[in-house]
Design a protein around this motif. Structure first.
Motif, mmCIF file in Angstrom:
data_model
loop_
_atom_site.group_PDB
_atom_site.id
_atom_site.type_symbol
_atom_site.label_atom_id
_atom_site.label_comp_id
_atom_site.label_asym_id
_atom_site.label_seq_id
_atom_site.Cartn_x
_atom_site.Cartn_y
_atom_site.Cartn_z
ATOM 1 N N THR A 45 -81.407 51.654 55.493
ATOM 2 C CA THR A 45 -82.319 52.362 54.600
ATOM 3 C C THR A 45 -83.484 51.473 54.170
ATOM 4 N N TYR A 46 -83.206 50.170 53.972
ATOM 5 C CA TYR A 46 -84.304 49.257 53.628
ATOM 6 C C TYR A 46 -85.312 49.177 54.770
ATOM 7 N N LEU A 47 -84.832 48.989 55.981
ATOM 8 C CA LEU A 47 -85.742 48.873 57.116
ATOM 9 C C LEU A 47 -86.573 50.141 57.304
ATOM 10 N N TYR A 48 -85.956 51.275 57.018
ATOM 11 C CA TYR A 48 -86.653 52.543 57.249
ATOM 12 C C TYR A 48 -87.610 52.885 56.102
ATOM 13 N N PHE A 49 -87.124 52.823 54.859
ATOM 14 C CA PHE A 49 -87.926 53.266 53.721
ATOM 15 C C PHE A 49 -88.877 52.196 53.198
ATOM 16 N N VAL A 50 -88.719 50.963 53.629
ATOM 17 C CA VAL A 50 -89.632 49.905 53.192
ATOM 18 C C VAL A 50 -90.483 49.419 54.367
ATOM 19 N N GLU A 51 -89.839 48.786 55.343
ATOM 20 C CA GLU A 51 -90.610 48.172 56.423
ATOM 21 C C GLU A 51 -91.300 49.222 57.300
ATOM 22 N N TYR A 52 -90.559 50.225 57.714
ATOM 23 C CA TYR A 52 -91.152 51.250 58.573
ATOM 24 C C TYR A 52 -92.218 52.044 57.820
ATOM 25 N N GLN A 53 -91.916 52.434 56.583
ATOM 26 C CA GLN A 53 -92.867 53.233 55.811
ATOM 27 C C GLN A 53 -94.127 52.446 55.488
ATOM 28 N N LEU A 54 -93.979 51.135 55.263
ATOM 29 C CA LEU A 54 -95.148 50.293 54.989
ATOM 30 C C LEU A 54 -96.085 50.268 56.181
ATOM 31 N N ARG A 55 -95.523 50.184 57.381
ATOM 32 C CA ARG A 55 -96.345 50.140 58.591
ATOM 33 C C ARG A 55 -96.926 51.496 58.957
ATOM 34 N N VAL B 122 -96.885 58.630 50.491
ATOM 35 C CA VAL B 122 -96.724 57.881 49.242
ATOM 36 C C VAL B 122 -97.986 57.054 49.017
ATOM 37 N N ILE B 123 -98.562 57.178 47.824
ATOM 38 C CA ILE B 123 -99.737 56.377 47.469
ATOM 39 C C ILE B 123 -99.537 55.815 46.066
ATOM 40 N N LYS B 124 -100.374 54.884 45.696
ATOM 41 C CA LYS B 124 -100.334 54.335 44.344
ATOM 42 C C LYS B 124 -100.961 55.316 43.354
ATOM 43 N N VAL B 125 -100.482 55.275 42.119
ATOM 44 C CA VAL B 125 -101.062 56.127 41.087
ATOM 45 C C VAL B 125 -102.517 55.764 40.852
ATOM 46 N N GLN B 126 -102.802 54.470 40.775
ATOM 47 C CA GLN B 126 -104.166 54.013 40.557
ATOM 48 C C GLN B 126 -104.977 54.189 41.829
ATOM 49 N N PRO B 127 -106.019 55.017 41.832
ATOM 50 C CA PRO B 127 -106.808 55.220 43.053
ATOM 51 C C PRO B 127 -107.403 53.920 43.569
ATOM 52 N N GLY B 128 -107.346 53.760 44.868
ATOM 53 C CA GLY B 128 -107.927 52.589 45.506
ATOM 54 C C GLY B 128 -106.960 51.439 45.704
ATOM 55 N N GLN B 129 -105.833 51.440 45.018
ATOM 56 C CA GLN B 129 -104.858 50.370 45.196
ATOM 57 C C GLN B 129 -104.058 50.589 46.473
ATOM 58 N N ALA B 130 -103.773 49.490 47.174
ATOM 59 C CA ALA B 130 -103.018 49.575 48.424
ATOM 60 C C ALA B 130 -101.520 49.547 48.139
ATOM 61 N N LEU B 131 -100.775 50.281 48.937
ATOM 62 C CA LEU B 131 -99.316 50.299 48.830
ATOM 63 C C LEU B 131 -98.762 48.996 49.408
ATOM 64 N N THR B 132 -97.878 48.322 48.675
ATOM 65 C CA THR B 132 -97.359 47.028 49.103
ATOM 66 C C THR B 132 -95.863 47.110 49.396
ATOM 67 N N ARG B 133 -95.352 46.045 50.001
ATOM 68 C CA ARG B 133 -93.912 45.965 50.260
ATOM 69 C C ARG B 133 -93.127 45.959 48.946
ATOM 70 N N GLY B 134 -93.674 45.309 47.938
ATOM 71 C CA GLY B 134 -93.007 45.292 46.644
ATOM 72 C C GLY B 134 -92.885 46.688 46.043
ATOM 73 N N ASP B 135 -93.923 47.500 46.187
ATOM 74 C CA ASP B 135 -93.871 48.872 45.676
ATOM 75 C C ASP B 135 -92.776 49.672 46.373
ATOM 76 N N LEU B 136 -92.739 49.601 47.683
ATOM 77 C CA LEU B 136 -91.741 50.360 48.441
ATOM 78 C C LEU B 136 -90.333 49.811 48.211
ATOM 79 N N THR B 137 -90.212 48.513 47.964
ATOM 80 C CA THR B 137 -88.900 47.945 47.657
ATOM 81 C C THR B 137 -88.384 48.463 46.318
#
Length: 228
Positions: free
Chosen positions: A141-151, A166-181
């Motif tokens: 699930t980590y590989l799929y919902f974090v690493e795969y989704q990030l890419r 999935v996007i960040k609430v704040q417009p313009g901010q990039a989605l990071t591995r930490g967010d998906l984790t």
């Protein structure tokens, strides 16, 4: 004797026109005077409901779309997990069979009751097998919902089918591995240890306003939007 000639007509006879009546509303209320306001709809009449949008203006994903994407993603991850867990189950059954045979051979009695040490050893093996299956599922699930989704720019296969992202609430901010984790930890890890948490997490969207976030969205400051 010639009659006196008439004065020439003015070049622009606008001044001869009467005042232009004010224009009333168009459409079904045509003919009403200017400034007239249509009456309010009767109680219970249908009125369009505005589509909720994210801070960047994109429409938010509905509960039904998110639920279908969740079911599809869970099915896909579970199917992959079976590739690894089914062999472990066969190993476990093989070990139990060998353990029973060794007990019968050691005591010469097929109905011999195992000692506490024997039971402890058997349950220890069972714990290792079950723990291994749990660890494999979490890793997948980590590989799929974090690493795969990030890419995939915030999309899983289920989200892509339902046209979600999935996007960040704040417009313009990039989605990071930490967010998906953070999303994965709340949605998958906490739900694995806290009974009924997955239901609370998923249904939270129904009463969360205005962003329709689940609890794992709030942990990562993300929203899910409709992209198609």
């Amino acid at each position: 004797m010639t009659s006196p000639s008439s004065p020439p007509p003015p070049a622009d006879p606008v001044h001869l026109r009467g005042p232009v009546p004010p224009q009333g509303p168009a459409g079904p209320w045509a003919g009403q005077p200017t400034g007239w306001v249509p009456p309010p709809p009767p109680p219970g009449a249908w009125s369009p409901v505005p589509v909720p949008v994210a801070p960047n203006g994109q429409p938010l994903a509905s509960f039904g779309d998110r639920l279908l994407a969740f079911i599809l993603d869970t099915f896909l991850v579970g199917a992959v997990a079976l590739i690894f867990t089914i062999p472990l189950m066969f190993v476990w059954l093989f070990m139990i069979s060998n353990w029973n045979q060794s007990q019968s051979a050691a005591y010469g009695d097929p109905y011999h009751e195992p000692t506490p040490d024997d039971l402890l050893g058997m349950f220890g093996l069972m714990f290792l097998v079950v723990g291994g299956m749990f660890a494999i599922n979490l890793l997948l699930t980590y590989l799929y919902f974090v690493e795969y989704q990030l890419r995939r720019n915030g999309e899983t296969i289920g989200k892509r089918v339902l046209k979600l992202r999935v996007i960040k609430v704040q417009p313009g901010q990039a989605l990071t591995r930490g967010d998906l984790t953070k999303r994965w930890a709340v949605e998958r890890v906490v739900a694995a240890f806290v009974p009924f948490f997955s239901y609370l997490d998923g249904f939270w969207q129904l009463w969360d306003k205005p962003l329709q976030q689940c609890l794992h969205d709030k942990a990562a400051q993300t929203v899910v939007v409709k992209v198609g």
